[in-house]
Design a protein around this motif. Structure first.
Motif, PDB file in Angstrom:
ATOM      1  N   GLU A 122      53.693  60.436  36.594  1.00  0.00           N
ATOM      2  CA  GLU A 122      55.196  59.501  36.166  1.00  0.00           C
ATOM      3  C   GLU A 122      55.429  57.786  36.572  1.00  0.00           C
ATOM      4  O   GLU A 122      55.373  57.223  35.682  1.00  0.00           O
ATOM      5  N   GLY A 123      54.773  57.780  37.265  1.00  0.00           N
ATOM      6  CA  GLY A 123      54.836  56.341  38.173  1.00  0.00           C
ATOM      7  C   GLY A 123      52.886  55.184  37.926  1.00  0.00           C
ATOM      8  O   GLY A 123      53.023  54.454  38.462  1.00  0.00           O
ATOM      9  N   GLY A 124      52.021  56.308  38.219  1.00  0.00           N
ATOM     10  CA  GLY A 124      50.871  55.984  37.572  1.00  0.00           C
ATOM     11  C   GLY A 124      50.019  56.836  38.356  1.00  0.00           C
ATOM     12  O   GLY A 124      50.260  57.967  38.576  1.00  0.00           O
ATOM     13  N   PHE A 125      49.289  55.589  39.079  1.00  0.00           N
ATOM     14  CA  PHE A 125      48.185  56.453  40.656  1.00  0.00           C
ATOM     15  C   PHE A 125      48.623  57.689  41.830  1.00  0.00           C
ATOM     16  O   PHE A 125      49.970  56.415  41.760  1.00  0.00           O
ATOM     17  N   ILE A 126      48.112  58.252  41.767  1.00  0.00           N
ATOM     18  CA  ILE A 126      47.846  59.166  42.434  1.00  0.00           C
ATOM     19  C   ILE A 126      46.840  59.608  43.427  1.00  0.00           C
ATOM     20  O   ILE A 126      46.223  59.425  43.328  1.00  0.00           O
ATOM     21  N   GLU A 127      46.659  59.181  44.747  1.00  0.00           N
ATOM     22  CA  GLU A 127      45.451  59.526  45.656  1.00  0.00           C
ATOM     23  C   GLU A 127      45.450  61.200  45.568  1.00  0.00           C
ATOM     24  O   GLU A 127      46.456  62.511  45.435  1.00  0.00           O
ATOM     25  N   VAL A 128      44.004  61.611  45.902  1.00  0.00           N
ATOM     26  CA  VAL A 128      43.681  62.912  46.424  1.00  0.00           C
ATOM     27  C   VAL A 128      44.546  63.090  47.333  1.00  0.00           C
ATOM     28  O   VAL A 128      44.516  62.654  48.780  1.00  0.00           O
ATOM     29  N   GLY A 129      45.274  64.763  47.345  1.00  0.00           N
ATOM     30  CA  GLY A 129      45.496  65.305  48.638  1.00  0.00           C
ATOM     31  C   GLY A 129      47.040  64.809  48.970  1.00  0.00           C
ATOM     32  O   GLY A 129      47.218  65.388  49.353  1.00  0.00           O
ATOM     33  N   LYS A 130      48.102  63.797  48.102  1.00  0.00           N
ATOM     34  CA  LYS A 130      49.335  63.922  48.188  1.00  0.00           C
ATOM     35  C   LYS A 130      50.185  64.157  47.527  1.00  0.00           C
ATOM     36  O   LYS A 130      49.267  65.431  46.755  1.00  0.00           O
ATOM     37  N   THR A 131      51.441  64.841  48.521  1.00  0.00           N
ATOM     38  CA  THR A 131      52.350  66.213  48.061  1.00  0.00           C
ATOM     39  C   THR A 131      53.212  65.275  46.902  1.00  0.00           C
ATOM     40  O   THR A 131      53.206  63.736  45.698  1.00  0.00           O
ATOM     41  N   VAL A 132      53.221  66.294  45.479  1.00  0.00           N
ATOM     42  CA  VAL A 132      53.496  65.912  43.900  1.00  0.00           C
ATOM     43  C   VAL A 132      54.449  66.910  43.903  1.00  0.00           C
ATOM     44  O   VAL A 132      54.300  68.231  44.238  1.00  0.00           O
ATOM     45  N   SER A 133      55.483  66.878  42.607  1.00  0.00           N
ATOM     46  CA  SER A 133      57.088  67.387  42.454  1.00  0.00           C
ATOM     47  C   SER A 133      57.137  67.265  41.298  1.00  0.00           C
ATOM     48  O   SER A 133      57.053  65.917  40.543  1.00  0.00           O
ATOM     49  N   ILE A 134      57.012  68.276  40.654  1.00  0.00           N
ATOM     50  CA  ILE A 134      57.454  68.699  39.077  1.00  0.00           C
ATOM     51  C   ILE A 134      59.162  68.025  38.015  1.00  0.00           C
ATOM     52  O   ILE A 134      59.844  68.265  39.154  1.00  0.00           O
ATOM     53  N   ILE A 135      58.362  66.827  38.223  1.00  0.00           N
ATOM     54  CA  ILE A 135      59.595  66.593  37.142  1.00  0.00           C
ATOM     55  C   ILE A 135      60.094  66.685  36.137  1.00  0.00           C
ATOM     56  O   ILE A 135      61.387  67.084  35.186  1.00  0.00           O
ATOM     57  N   LYS A 136      59.092  67.227  35.131  1.00  0.00           N
ATOM     58  CA  LYS A 136      59.655  68.092  33.346  1.00  0.00           C
ATOM     59  C   LYS A 136      57.774  68.930  33.401  1.00  0.00           C
ATOM     60  O   LYS A 136      57.158  68.623  33.791  1.00  0.00           O
ATOM     61  N   ILE A 137      58.859  69.673  32.647  1.00  0.00           N
ATOM     62  CA  ILE A 137      58.163  70.721  32.041  1.00  0.00           C
ATOM     63  C   ILE A 137      58.630  70.460  30.595  1.00  0.00           C
ATOM     64  O   ILE A 137      58.957  71.493  30.486  1.00  0.00           O
ATOM     65  N   GLU A 138      57.532  70.719  29.817  1.00  0.00           N
ATOM     66  CA  GLU A 138      57.251  70.635  28.329  1.00  0.00           C
ATOM     67  C   GLU A 138      56.165  71.224  27.768  1.00  0.00           C
ATOM     68  O   GLU A 138      55.431  70.758  27.257  1.00  0.00           O
ATOM     69  N   ASN A 139      56.449  72.613  26.928  1.00  0.00           N
ATOM     70  CA  ASN A 139      55.251  73.047  26.541  1.00  0.00           C
ATOM     71  C   ASN A 139      54.239  73.141  27.690  1.00  0.00           C
ATOM     72  O   ASN A 139      54.866  74.175  28.494  1.00  0.00           O
ATOM     73  N   ASN A 140      52.864  72.772  27.003  1.00  0.00           N
ATOM     74  CA  ASN A 140      51.876  72.894  28.436  1.00  0.00           C
ATOM     75  C   ASN A 140      51.872  71.439  29.212  1.00  0.00           C
ATOM     76  O   ASN A 140      51.263  71.345  29.826  1.00  0.00           O
ATOM     77  N   LYS A 141      52.882  70.570  28.854  1.00  0.00           N
ATOM     78  CA  LYS A 141      52.521  69.012  29.918  1.00  0.00           C
ATOM     79  C   LYS A 141      53.508  68.636  30.833  1.00  0.00           C
ATOM     80  O   LYS A 141      54.920  70.055  30.868  1.00  0.00           O
ATOM     81  N   ILE A 142      53.543  68.743  32.210  1.00  0.00           N
ATOM     82  CA  ILE A 142      53.887  68.568  33.704  1.00  0.00           C
ATOM     83  C   ILE A 142      53.889  67.632  33.624  1.00  0.00           C
ATOM     84  O   ILE A 142      52.828  67.005  33.898  1.00  0.00           O
ATOM     85  N   LEU A 143      54.762  66.396  33.737  1.00  0.00           N
ATOM     86  CA  LEU A 143      54.707  65.608  34.388  1.00  0.00           C
ATOM     87  C   LEU A 143      55.345  65.675  35.866  1.00  0.00           C
ATOM     88  O   LEU A 143      56.366  66.335  36.163  1.00  0.00           O
ATOM     89  N   VAL A 144      54.654  65.070  36.274  1.00  0.00           N
ATOM     90  CA  VAL A 144      54.652  64.345  38.234  1.00  0.00           C
ATOM     91  C   VAL A 144      55.537  63.446  38.683  1.00  0.00           C
ATOM     92  O   VAL A 144      55.451  62.842  38.067  1.00  0.00           O
ATOM     93  N   LYS A 145      55.353  63.098  39.445  1.00  0.00           N
ATOM     94  CA  LYS A 145      55.936  61.925  40.631  1.00  0.00           C
ATOM     95  C   LYS A 145      55.329  62.183  41.880  1.00  0.00           C
ATOM     96  O   LYS A 145      55.065  63.010  42.948  1.00  0.00           O
TER      97      LYS A 145
END
Length: 152
Positions: A129-152
């Motif tokens: 949702e917000g741009g770059f996220i590095e490898v190993g960082k914790t992410v959480s799902i904010i939206k699931i639409e069909n097969n698209k997963i949006l994380v922050k």
């Protein structure tokens, strides 16, 4: 001999018209050629016979051509050539059904803005949702639409 020529012109024109209507609809070339051959038969009738006989020939030819057109449209032959099935499916195939909003996972690759994140033992393609996220960082799902997963 004139009857043979006249009959062959009218019959060939009728056959070409039926071929256009029943077997190769939409090309219009065969149908137009069939009408031209039929008209040539009518012109030949006026040149070879007296006018009363020629008018009878024109009437019979017109009725036969109209019956052929009517039969072509009402016979249901179009159902043999039409598509009876439709494609089922779409973008959602159930891949993300095990995921819920708020679920926490780990970024498996750099997410910039699309990358991979693992939720449990399964890795999914996600979008940030917000741009770059590095490898190993914790992410959480904010939206699931069909097969698209949006994380922050």
């Amino acid at each position: 001999m004139t009857i043979v020529i006249l009959a062959s012109l009218l019959i060939i024109g009728l056959i070409l018209l039926l071929i256009e209507l029943l077997f190769i609809p939409g090309t219009t070339f065969v149908g137009i050629f069939g009408m031209i051959v039929s008209l040539a038969g009518v012109v030949y009738a006026f040149s070879a016979f007296d006018s009363e006989t020629a008018y009878w020939i024109v009437g019979i030819s017109a009725i036969l051509n109209l019956v052929a057109v009517w039969y072509g449209f009402s016979s249901g032959i179009w159902k043999r050539f039409s598509l009876k099935t439709s494609m089922q499916g779409g973008a959602f195939d159930g891949r993300t059904s095990a995921l819920t909003i708020g679920m926490v996972g780990t970024a498996v690759s750099d997410i910039k803005p699309i990358g991979k994140a693992a939720f449990g033992d399964v890795s999914y393609e996600v979008k940030s949702e917000g741009g770059f996220i590095e490898v190993g960082k914790t992410v959480s799902i904010i939206k699931i639409e069909n097969n698209k997963i949006l994380v922050k």
